[in-house]
Design a protein around this motif. Sequence first.
Motif, PDB file in Angstrom:
ATOM      1  N   LEU A 134      19.503  23.543  -6.618  1.00 33.85           N
ATOM      2  CA  LEU A 134      19.942  24.795  -6.004  1.00 33.85           C
ATOM      3  C   LEU A 134      21.124  25.372  -6.783  1.00 33.85           C
ATOM      4  CD1 LEU A 134      19.974  26.828  -3.610  1.00 33.85           C
ATOM      5  CD2 LEU A 134      21.440  25.212  -2.383  1.00 33.85           C
ATOM      6  N   GLY A 135      20.988  26.640  -7.185  1.00 35.82           N
ATOM      7  CA  GLY A 135      22.144  27.285  -7.812  1.00 35.82           C
ATOM      8  C   GLY A 135      21.822  28.001  -9.107  1.00 35.82           C
ATOM      9  N   ALA A 136      22.833  28.696  -9.636  1.00 37.44           N
ATOM     10  CA  ALA A 136      22.750  29.532 -10.842  1.00 37.44           C
ATOM     11  C   ALA A 136      21.982  30.830 -10.546  1.00 37.44           C
ATOM     12  CB  ALA A 136      22.138  28.778 -12.012  1.00 37.44           C
ATOM     13  N   THR A 137      21.918  31.694 -11.530  1.00 42.68           N
ATOM     14  CA  THR A 137      21.192  32.955 -11.314  1.00 42.68           C
ATOM     15  C   THR A 137      19.685  32.660 -11.344  1.00 42.68           C
ATOM     16  OG1 THR A 137      21.027  33.394 -13.668  1.00 42.68           O
ATOM     17  CG2 THR A 137      22.980  34.272 -12.545  1.00 42.68           C
ATOM     18  N   GLU A 138      18.901  33.635 -10.898  1.00 47.52           N
ATOM     19  CA  GLU A 138      17.454  33.441 -10.837  1.00 47.52           C
ATOM     20  C   GLU A 138      16.891  33.151 -12.240  1.00 47.52           C
ATOM     21  OE1 GLU A 138      15.571  36.540  -8.649  1.00 47.52           O
ATOM     22  OE2 GLU A 138      13.720  35.370  -8.454  1.00 47.52           O
ATOM     23  N   MET A 180      26.751  25.874  -7.592  1.00 41.69           N
ATOM     24  CA  MET A 180      27.234  27.185  -7.168  1.00 41.69           C
ATOM     25  C   MET A 180      28.741  27.330  -7.362  1.00 41.69           C
ATOM     26  SD  MET A 180      24.843  28.201  -3.918  1.00 41.69           S
ATOM     27  CE  MET A 180      25.540  27.118  -2.709  1.00 41.69           C
ATOM     28  N   GLY A 181      29.352  26.377  -8.062  1.00 40.75           N
ATOM     29  CA  GLY A 181      30.800  26.437  -8.284  1.00 40.75           C
ATOM     30  C   GLY A 181      31.579  26.020  -7.036  1.00 40.75           C
ATOM     31  N   SER A 182      32.871  25.761  -7.276  1.00 40.12           N
ATOM     32  CA  SER A 182      33.755  25.369  -6.167  1.00 40.12           C
ATOM     33  C   SER A 182      34.431  26.630  -5.598  1.00 40.12           C
ATOM     34  CB  SER A 182      34.820  24.410  -6.698  1.00 40.12           C
ATOM     35  OG  SER A 182      35.944  24.368  -5.844  1.00 40.12           O
ATOM     36  N   PRO A 183      34.567  26.778  -4.287  1.00 40.36           N
ATOM     37  CA  PRO A 183      34.244  25.818  -3.228  1.00 40.36           C
ATOM     38  C   PRO A 183      32.844  25.969  -2.642  1.00 40.36           C
ATOM     39  CG  PRO A 183      35.430  27.651  -2.272  1.00 40.36           C
ATOM     40  CD  PRO A 183      35.285  27.958  -3.752  1.00 40.36           C
ATOM     41  N   VAL A 240      27.520  20.535  -8.862  1.00 40.05           N
ATOM     42  CA  VAL A 240      27.577  20.348 -10.318  1.00 40.05           C
ATOM     43  C   VAL A 240      28.057  21.581 -11.085  1.00 40.05           C
ATOM     44  CG1 VAL A 240      25.917  18.440 -10.399  1.00 40.05           C
ATOM     45  CG2 VAL A 240      25.073  20.798 -10.531  1.00 40.05           C
ATOM     46  N   GLY A 241      28.701  22.523 -10.390  1.00 38.67           N
ATOM     47  CA  GLY A 241      29.317  23.678 -11.061  1.00 38.67           C
ATOM     48  C   GLY A 241      28.374  24.418 -11.986  1.00 38.67           C
ATOM     49  N   GLY A 242      28.811  24.597 -13.220  1.00 38.17           N
ATOM     50  CA  GLY A 242      28.015  25.382 -14.166  1.00 38.17           C
ATOM     51  C   GLY A 242      27.032  24.551 -14.989  1.00 38.17           C
ATOM     52  N   TYR A 298      38.368  24.621 -25.038  1.00 40.11           N
ATOM     53  CA  TYR A 298      37.125  25.159 -25.592  1.00 40.11           C
ATOM     54  C   TYR A 298      36.509  26.173 -24.623  1.00 40.11           C
ATOM     55  CZ  TYR A 298      32.479  25.296 -27.691  1.00 40.11           C
ATOM     56  OH  TYR A 298      31.313  25.711 -28.275  1.00 40.11           O
ATOM     57  N   ARG A 299      36.474  25.786 -23.339  1.00 37.97           N
ATOM     58  CA  ARG A 299      35.894  26.684 -22.331  1.00 37.97           C
ATOM     59  C   ARG A 299      36.711  27.963 -22.228  1.00 37.97           C
ATOM     60  NH1 ARG A 299      34.079  23.569 -16.912  1.00 37.97           N
ATOM     61  NH2 ARG A 299      32.390  25.062 -16.813  1.00 37.97           N
ATOM     62  N   LEU A 300      38.025  27.811 -22.363  1.00 35.17           N
ATOM     63  CA  LEU A 300      38.903  28.981 -22.269  1.00 35.17           C
ATOM     64  C   LEU A 300      38.643  29.934 -23.439  1.00 35.17           C
ATOM     65  CD1 LEU A 300      41.258  30.493 -20.959  1.00 35.17           C
ATOM     66  CD2 LEU A 300      42.821  29.109 -22.312  1.00 35.17           C
ATOM     67  N   PHE A 339      37.860  34.558 -19.169  1.00 32.18           N
ATOM     68  CA  PHE A 339      38.098  34.829 -17.748  1.00 32.18           C
ATOM     69  C   PHE A 339      38.546  33.567 -17.003  1.00 32.18           C
ATOM     70  CE2 PHE A 339      33.594  33.648 -17.969  1.00 32.18           C
ATOM     71  CZ  PHE A 339      33.499  32.710 -16.956  1.00 32.18           C
ATOM     72  N   ARG A 340      38.469  32.413 -17.696  1.00 34.56           N
ATOM     73  CA  ARG A 340      38.884  31.158 -17.057  1.00 34.56           C
ATOM     74  C   ARG A 340      40.402  30.943 -17.082  1.00 34.56           C
ATOM     75  NH1 ARG A 340      35.148  27.453 -15.705  1.00 34.56           N
ATOM     76  NH2 ARG A 340      33.034  28.027 -16.235  1.00 34.56           N
ATOM     77  N   LEU A 341      41.123  31.886 -17.692  1.00 31.81           N
ATOM     78  CA  LEU A 341      42.564  31.680 -17.860  1.00 31.81           C
ATOM     79  C   LEU A 341      43.266  31.327 -16.541  1.00 31.81           C
ATOM     80  CD1 LEU A 341      44.994  31.654 -19.728  1.00 31.81           C
ATOM     81  CD2 LEU A 341      45.286  34.091 -19.318  1.00 31.81           C
ATOM     82  N   LYS A 342      42.893  32.049 -15.474  1.00 26.89           N
ATOM     83  CA  LYS A 342      43.542  31.818 -14.181  1.00 26.89           C
ATOM     84  C   LYS A 342      43.332  30.361 -13.736  1.00 26.89           C
ATOM     85  CE  LYS A 342      43.701  33.578  -9.566  1.00 26.89           C
ATOM     86  NZ  LYS A 342      42.628  33.786  -8.611  1.00 26.89           N
ATOM     87  N   ARG A 343      42.113  29.866 -13.985  1.00 29.12           N
ATOM     88  CA  ARG A 343      41.800  28.485 -13.586  1.00 29.12           C
ATOM     89  C   ARG A 343      42.634  27.489 -14.380  1.00 29.12           C
ATOM     90  NH1 ARG A 343      35.303  28.014 -12.995  1.00 29.12           N
ATOM     91  NH2 ARG A 343      34.932  30.016 -12.041  1.00 29.12           N
ATOM     92  N   ILE A 344      42.807  27.782 -15.681  1.00 31.23           N
ATOM     93  CA  ILE A 344      43.572  26.873 -16.532  1.00 31.23           C
ATOM     94  C   ILE A 344      45.033  26.853 -16.077  1.00 31.23           C
ATOM     95  CG2 ILE A 344      44.308  26.395 -18.915  1.00 31.23           C
ATOM     96  CD1 ILE A 344      41.270  26.070 -18.472  1.00 31.23           C
TER      97      ILE A 344
HETATM   98  N1  UDP Z   1      26.824  30.529  -8.709  1.00 30.11           N
HETATM   99  C1  UDP Z   1      25.832  30.565  -7.757  1.00 30.11           C
HETATM  100  N2  UDP Z   1      26.052  31.272  -6.623  1.00 30.11           N
HETATM  101  C2  UDP Z   1      27.220  31.919  -6.374  1.00 30.11           C
HETATM  102  C3  UDP Z   1      28.256  31.825  -7.347  1.00 30.11           C
HETATM  103  C4  UDP Z   1      28.032  31.110  -8.507  1.00 30.11           C
HETATM  104  O1  UDP Z   1      24.783  29.983  -7.929  1.00 30.11           O
HETATM  105  O2  UDP Z   1      27.337  32.532  -5.331  1.00 30.11           O
HETATM  106  C5  UDP Z   1      26.584  29.756  -9.931  1.00 30.11           C
HETATM  107  C6  UDP Z   1      26.825  30.498 -11.239  1.00 30.11           C
HETATM  108  O3  UDP Z   1      25.679  31.278 -11.564  1.00 30.11           O
HETATM  109  C7  UDP Z   1      27.071  29.353 -12.188  1.00 30.11           C
HETATM  110  C8  UDP Z   1      27.732  28.298 -11.296  1.00 30.11           C
HETATM  111  O4  UDP Z   1      27.498  28.712  -9.963  1.00 30.11           O
HETATM  112  O5  UDP Z   1      25.840  28.846 -12.635  1.00 30.11           O
HETATM  113  C9  UDP Z   1      29.244  28.208 -11.411  1.00 30.11           C
HETATM  114  O6  UDP Z   1      29.611  27.969 -12.666  1.00 30.11           O
HETATM  115  P1  UDP Z   1      31.133  27.764 -13.063  1.00 30.11           P
HETATM  116  O7  UDP Z   1      31.118  27.546 -14.517  1.00 30.11           O
HETATM  117  O8  UDP Z   1      31.981  28.827 -12.486  1.00 30.11           O
HETATM  118  O9  UDP Z   1      31.460  26.416 -12.267  1.00 30.11           O
HETATM  119  P2  UDP Z   1      32.471  25.277 -12.643  1.00 30.11           P
HETATM  120  O10 UDP Z   1      31.714  24.357 -13.555  1.00 30.11           O
HETATM  121  O11 UDP Z   1      33.674  25.912 -13.282  1.00 30.11           O
HETATM  122  O12 UDP Z   1      32.751  24.700 -11.286  1.00 30.11           O
END
Ligand code: UDP
Length: 255
Positions: A124-128, A177-180, A201-203, A228-230, A235-240
């Motif tokens: 579950l997650g990421a764009t279509e 879907m990223g945190s939180p 599992v984030g991205g 590297y990610r930065l 746009f990740r600057l705020k997170r760093i």
């Molecule tokens: N995402 C999602 N639904 C949302 C917001 C984000 O599926 O409502 C996905 C987004 O497409 C990306 C992932 O969540 O695939 C988040 O990636 P990001 O790199 O921000 O996560 P991180 O690894 O930093 O937690």
Amino acid sequence: MSVNLKQARVDPIIGNSKPVTIMNINFTSLSKQELLTECLFPVLMSRSKCFIVTANPEIVMNTRDIPGYKQIVQSADIVVPDGAGIVMAAKYLKLPIQERIPGFELMLDLLEFANEQNLSCYFLGATEKTSSKFIREINKSYPNIQIAGFHHGYFKDDKMIVKQISESTPDIVFVAMGSPKQDEWITSTYGQFSKGLFMGVGGSFDVIAGEVKRAPDKWIKLNLEWLYRLLKQPFRLKRIVRSFAFLILVMVKKE
Ligand code: UDP
């Protein structure tokens, strides 16, 4: 890889005989290999239920700032130290975290095991678009994994997703879907499922789909994956900045 349930050194669900507490979050002190062979593989083979959070400094900061998120992370069965900042904080506090366990690598190890054991997974997650590309890669690289289903992460209503997961009872549910968001979704639905290892599992789907490149090994070994990610995603600057704020807070509060 063979798994002997009797070998489990700790309760596979708790998976954390000596947790290490940093800013009120209990991290596992196990190495990645120990975590896999002594906790996660036994959880999978015994068809139990388990919720894993892979927490980096930004996630720990989120637990302070986002209402309700601390309880969510504290409710996880296992919190994994993902991020060089967590390991640095543990060293500073003289706490025995053995190593950084990147969530992405843990996911790859679980996929490998699922492939060996013909387990079923829901994604579950990421764009279509990324989700379809990702599933093609999974089919290609892990042909024995049974795909219980998949869905992009931009849904309004999750009824169909919950129904599909509770009916197909997958062994592993990866939520990207990223945190939180991912952890909030897991805890809000977790009670409706009878078994399964649930992990945010984030991205990671973006990386496996080839949409985003992970840092080269040299950068990872030097603990510079964040840099590297930065550079690739400014746009990740705020997170760093928040990750550095985490380290400063640990030094000041010593907790
Ligand atoms: N995402 C999602 N639904 C949302 C917001 C984000 O599926 O409502 C996905 C987004 O497409 C990306 C992932 O969540 O695939 C988040 O990636 P990001 O790199 O921000 O996560 P991180 O690894 O930093 O937690």
